[in-house]
Design an enzyme around this catalytic site. Structure first.
Site, PDB file in Angstrom:
ATOM      1  N   GLU A 141     -50.289  37.696  67.550  1.00 40.26           N
ATOM      2  CA  GLU A 141     -50.968  36.146  67.514  1.00 40.26           C
ATOM      3  C   GLU A 141     -52.479  36.294  68.343  1.00 40.26           C
ATOM      4  O   GLU A 141     -52.608  36.821  69.309  1.00 40.26           O
ATOM      5  CB  GLU A 141     -50.077  35.058  68.537  1.00 40.26           C
ATOM      6  CG  GLU A 141     -50.883  33.771  68.542  1.00 40.26           C
ATOM      7  CD  GLU A 141     -50.236  32.830  69.604  1.00 40.26           C
ATOM      8  OE1 GLU A 141     -50.118  31.546  69.528  1.00 40.26           O
ATOM      9  OE2 GLU A 141     -49.369  33.461  70.315  1.00 40.26           O
ATOM     10  N   GLU A 238     -46.190  23.927  69.326  1.00 40.63           N
ATOM     11  CA  GLU A 238     -46.558  24.309  70.407  1.00 40.63           C
ATOM     12  C   GLU A 238     -47.631  23.732  71.219  1.00 40.63           C
ATOM     13  O   GLU A 238     -48.795  23.888  71.107  1.00 40.63           O
ATOM     14  CB  GLU A 238     -46.749  26.012  70.479  1.00 40.63           C
ATOM     15  CG  GLU A 238     -47.047  26.574  71.618  1.00 40.63           C
ATOM     16  CD  GLU A 238     -47.443  28.047  71.869  1.00 40.63           C
ATOM     17  OE1 GLU A 238     -46.891  28.952  72.408  1.00 40.63           O
ATOM     18  OE2 GLU A 238     -48.350  28.305  70.987  1.00 40.63           O
TER      19      GLU A 238
END
Length: 272
Positions: A141, A238
């Site tokens: 990520e 998130e």
């Protein structure tokens, strides 16, 4: 239809962690993710998933000393043994939780970036080969430099380049649209360009990282782009709710019919 996974590290913090599984299921989520499972016994977490009919979409491999500011060790010198042990531990949890994806964090690099990237490539190959034995995927990520200064993997193009170098079929891009917007924007073209590498998506508003229906991102447009690109995986939520998690879930009514509450009681944006 998009499958949303509640991030239990950020959402439903009104209740203790193990109670967040039930809260997520009651709110209409069918999947969950969170940063780290290691403070809890794997069997305990597996039971929480099973009792609430939830799938575990993602969690992170051990990140080093989080409290001391470490944000992953995959690129750090002298940490080979610790990294290998961490991957073994993560795979143990992934098996117990039937979780197909593990996010491996690179760590920060203040100097000698070329050497750090080389270490990262080699260590992720080790992790990917270990994960392949049980059918797991390693996620990488890119994280923006404002939220995480000095993080090695701070650019989506760099992440794609390193995935190509790593050259393992079970290493994929974790595309957090919040981070990607801050890093460079141009998300429509970014999704189209990186679609073959995307293995997991996350969302939050920019710049406040709250409910994803506000701020700079046109969530409906981006979800449609992902669908057009053939992405059929989880979309991890998130974000840090602006207030009570449940009260802020009005946005979810707009994108899924799995949400049990009457939409009229929680209009889009749903913040009081």
């Amino acid at each position: 239809m998009t499958r949303f996974a509640a991030n239990l590290s950020m959402m439903f913090t009104e209740v203790p962690f193990l109670e967040r599984f039930a809260a997520a299921a009651d709110a209409g989520f069918s999947g969950v993710e969170y940063l780290f499972p290691y403070a809890y016994d794997a069997a305990e977490l597996a039971d929480a998933l099973r009792r609430n009919g939830l799938e575990q979409a993602l969690f992170n491999a051990p990140p080093g000393d989080w409290d001391a500011g470490e944000r992953g060790i995959a690129a750090l010198a002298g940490r080979d043994e610790e990294f290998a042990e961490g991957i073994a531990r993560a795979l143990h949890y992934a098996t117990a939780l039937d979780c197909p994806r593990i996010h491996v964090m690179a760590g920060t690099a203040r100097a000698d970036y070329a050497a750090a990237r080389d270490r990262f490539v080699e260590r992720v190959r080790v992790a990917a080969d270990a994960a392949a034995a049980s059918g797991r995927t390693i996620m990488l990520e890119p994280i923006n430099p404002i939220d995480m200064p000095g993080y090695l993997l701070n650019d989506v193009s760099l992440a794609c380049e390193l995935i190509e170098r790593i050259d393992r079929a079970n290493v994929r891009l974790q595309l957090d649209l919040y981070h990607a917007q801050i890093i460079a924007g141009d998300l429509t073209r970014l999704i189209r360009r990186t679609a073959p590498l995307i293995g997991h998506v996350q969302i939050a508003s920019v710049p406040d990282r709250a409910e994803p229906d506000g701020g700079e991102l046109a969530l409906g447009h981006l979800l449609a782009e992902l669908d057009s690109a053939g992405y059929d995986g989880w979309v991890g939520c998130e974000y840090r709710p602006a207030g009570d998690t449940r009260a802020g879930l009005g946005w979810l009514d707009h994108f899924t019919d799995a949400h049990p509450r009457p939409a009229a009681e929680h209009p889009i944006g749903g913040r009081s």
